[in-house]
Scaffold this active site. Structure first.
Site, PDB file in Angstrom:
ATOM      1  N   GLY A  89       0.745  -0.994  -0.223  1.00 65.30           N
ATOM      2  CA  GLY A  89      -0.100  -0.002  -0.074  1.00 65.30           C
ATOM      3  C   GLY A  89       0.851   1.250  -0.020  1.00 65.30           C
ATOM      4  N   GLN A 112       2.729  10.117   1.300  1.00 64.82           N
ATOM      5  CA  GLN A 112       4.054   9.423   1.299  1.00 64.82           C
ATOM      6  C   GLN A 112       4.973   9.740   0.092  1.00 64.82           C
ATOM      7  OE1 GLN A 112       2.159   5.252   2.082  1.00 64.82           O
ATOM      8  NE2 GLN A 112       4.392   5.334   3.447  1.00 64.82           N
ATOM      9  N   CYS A 158       6.039   0.045   7.467  1.00 63.76           N
ATOM     10  CA  CYS A 158       5.510   1.276   6.523  1.00 63.76           C
ATOM     11  C   CYS A 158       6.783   1.743   5.688  1.00 63.76           C
ATOM     12  CB  CYS A 158       5.136   2.491   7.600  1.00 63.76           C
ATOM     13  SG  CYS A 158       4.752   3.952   7.003  1.00 63.76           S
ATOM     14  N   LEU A 159       6.224   2.224   4.526  1.00 65.89           N
ATOM     15  CA  LEU A 159       7.562   2.422   3.682  1.00 65.89           C
ATOM     16  C   LEU A 159       7.994   3.660   3.994  1.00 65.89           C
ATOM     17  CD1 LEU A 159       5.647   1.387   0.257  1.00 65.89           C
ATOM     18  CD2 LEU A 159       7.574   0.284   1.416  1.00 65.89           C
ATOM     19  N   HIS A 174      -4.424   1.090   7.572  1.00 65.23           N
ATOM     20  CA  HIS A 174      -3.123   2.024   7.616  1.00 65.23           C
ATOM     21  C   HIS A 174      -3.013   3.112   6.743  1.00 65.23           C
ATOM     22  CE1 HIS A 174       1.452   1.891   8.090  1.00 65.23           C
ATOM     23  NE2 HIS A 174       1.317   2.126   6.858  1.00 65.23           N
ATOM     24  N   GLU A 175      -3.212   2.973   5.456  1.00 62.92           N
ATOM     25  CA  GLU A 175      -3.152   3.823   4.267  1.00 62.92           C
ATOM     26  C   GLU A 175      -4.222   5.340   4.830  1.00 62.92           C
ATOM     27  OE1 GLU A 175      -0.885   3.711   2.605  1.00 62.92           O
ATOM     28  OE2 GLU A 175      -0.343   1.625   2.923  1.00 62.92           O
ATOM     29  N   HIS A 203      -2.369   7.546   6.892  1.00 60.58           N
ATOM     30  CA  HIS A 203      -1.678   8.359   6.230  1.00 60.58           C
ATOM     31  C   HIS A 203      -2.545   9.639   5.642  1.00 60.58           C
ATOM     32  CE1 HIS A 203       2.198   6.637   6.513  1.00 60.58           C
ATOM     33  NE2 HIS A 203       1.804   5.331   6.047  1.00 60.58           N
TER      34      HIS A 203
END
Length: 167
Positions: free
Chosen positions: A45, A50, A93-94, A135-136, A139
């Site tokens: 994701g 991000q 997380c990226l 999670h997304e 963000h």
């Protein structure tokens, strides 16, 4: 299409709530670049903030690492309902590479979003897809994994992360 640079915490843009996304040519191009970036990372994701775009857009593919790619592009997603049943599991997380934390999440959600053609959708997501979407959406609301942790655990993980990834 292009692979975009992924912002790393503590970049202040990751703490900024996003504005609504518009289904237009610019959003379509950004979404395609985000999918390419997510797969290259490799993640499951990726939210627009991000990559520095402060709009309510995320892409996800909860199953591609299992050999069943199903890319999704979601504009202006909203959780309509969350299951009272939760699961605690490791989340990465990226934007916080190399760190995982056990985060409680609803195991099932009802999600509404708009696609790139302006059509509205609703779907019930379960398991990893539900966790990924939550999670997304965090963000898009200006939240990162650290924001879901108790204060002492958050402080310890932030310090460990910063020690290994100085700004």
């Amino acid at each position: 299409m292009a692979v975009l640079p992924i912002l790393r915490w503590p970049d202040p843009r990751l703490a900024t709530p996003c504005t609504p996304a518009t289904p237009d040519a610019a959003t379509r191009a950004l979404a395609q670049d985000m999918l390419e970036t997510m797969y290259a990372a490799p993640g499951r994701g990726l939210a627009a903030p991000q990559v520095g775009a402060l709009i309510r857009l995320f892409v996800m593919d909860a199953t591609w690492k299992d050999g069943h790619p199903v890319p999704r592009i979601l504009l202006n997603p909203e959780i309509l309902w969350s299951s009272p049943t939760t699961a605690i599991g490791p989340e990465g997380c990226l934007s916080i590479p190399g760190l995982t934390a056990d985060i409680p999440r609803a195991t099932e959600i009802r999600l509404r979003w708009t696609d790139l053609d302006g059509h509205r959708h609703e779907e019930t997501l379960t398991g990893f897809a539900a966790i990924c979407a939550q999670h997304e959406i965090d963000h898009l609301d200006g939240r990162v994994t650290f924001d879901r942790l108790p204060p002492a655990q958050r402080a310890a993980l932030e310090a460990a992360y910063l020690a290994g990834h100085p700004a």
